[in-house]
Design an enzyme around this catalytic site. Sequence first.
Site, PDB file in Angstrom:
ATOM      1  CE1 TYR A 111       7.714  -5.813  -3.462  1.00 33.80           C
ATOM      2  CE2 TYR A 111       6.411  -3.928  -4.145  1.00 33.80           C
ATOM      3  CZ  TYR A 111       7.470  -4.779  -4.355  1.00 33.80           C
ATOM      4  OH  TYR A 111       8.293  -4.595  -5.427  1.00 33.80           O
ATOM      5  CG  HIS A 170       7.734 -10.331  -7.587  1.00 31.57           C
ATOM      6  ND1 HIS A 170       7.125  -9.930  -6.428  1.00 31.57           N
ATOM      7  CD2 HIS A 170       8.817  -9.532  -7.703  1.00 31.57           C
ATOM      8  CE1 HIS A 170       7.814  -8.941  -5.879  1.00 31.57           C
ATOM      9  NE2 HIS A 170       8.844  -8.686  -6.634  1.00 31.57           N
TER      10      HIS A 170
END
Length: 339
Positions: A111, A170
């Site tokens: 992010y 992730h």
Amino acid sequence: FFRISVIFSFVQEILFVLACIRTLRRKALAFVPTVPVCARLMGSPGRWLRPLVRLYSGSAAPAPAVTPVVELWNGVKMPRIGFGTWQIQTPGPIVDALKAGYRHIDTAVEYENEQIIGEVLESSGIQRSDLFLTTKVHPSSYGNTDLVLKSILESRKRLKVDVLDLVLLHAPAQDWPQAWVALENAYHRGTVRAIGVSNFFGFALQQLLARAKYSGPEAVKPMVAQNQHNPFGTDYATKELCDSQGIIYEAYSTLGSHVNVGEALRHSTLQRIAASVQKTVPQVLLRWAMQRGCVVLPRSEDPGHIIENAAVFDFALKEEDLVAIDSLRQYSYARRSGL
């Protein structure tokens, strides 16, 4: 009468100026350069973020946290609702979330906003023990144990904490088993309080559970599995597997993926249920997921929606409403998951 008119006009002018200042401050935040750009142009973003965070925060104190918690299988307590930060590149929404009472913040290396979050949290005045921070290791670090541990260290530095509450892989990309060993290492060292996975569906999760069962005393079963969860596309088989293993299922995209969010908002069944409990469709879907045992991660950059999404603990859905929402499933990941 003339004096009263002058005073009234003066007060109006002052209110107008104050309104303009608030509007300009809000608009200025919308054009703050992203962290990667500032890092290239100005070095560490911490120097320019601190005054900006103070400007946005003002003197308003964050609201007290009112979020119930769920206990992970290792005893760590995790808030039932967190604030998702995907694509958020300015401090404003993070500040708004803290003011609304969120104490669980979800981020990821991918992010590229950990530095922003760290600056906001440092300036918030909220005690570290009252916060729950989640980040995710990017697959580019999976191939080497040292790279995973380095990624965790760098995340801790950017978030300005000594210990992370939850670290996830992730995605089940190549070399994820080796990356999981590194997470186990970090967990045993005490630099992370809990570990888990994101976007892991049936077969990959079954592999991980088998490894935890048969790989010796140092192997650790995941505490959390974070996946998309909404009535329009959910891997129900994987959720059932997690429930059976005591793994907390953490839901993102509860309104649906980017292709069917509008469909959820307009769906007659959801609108009917929302009207019956005097709530909005997003609140109904968040409540549905929580009553089905999930931790939820709403994400928004709109201050009103951020507050609205947190207001999901003052009502409950009837069982018939839960069943009606369950029945909206259009497809399942079960075929892909192999369960």
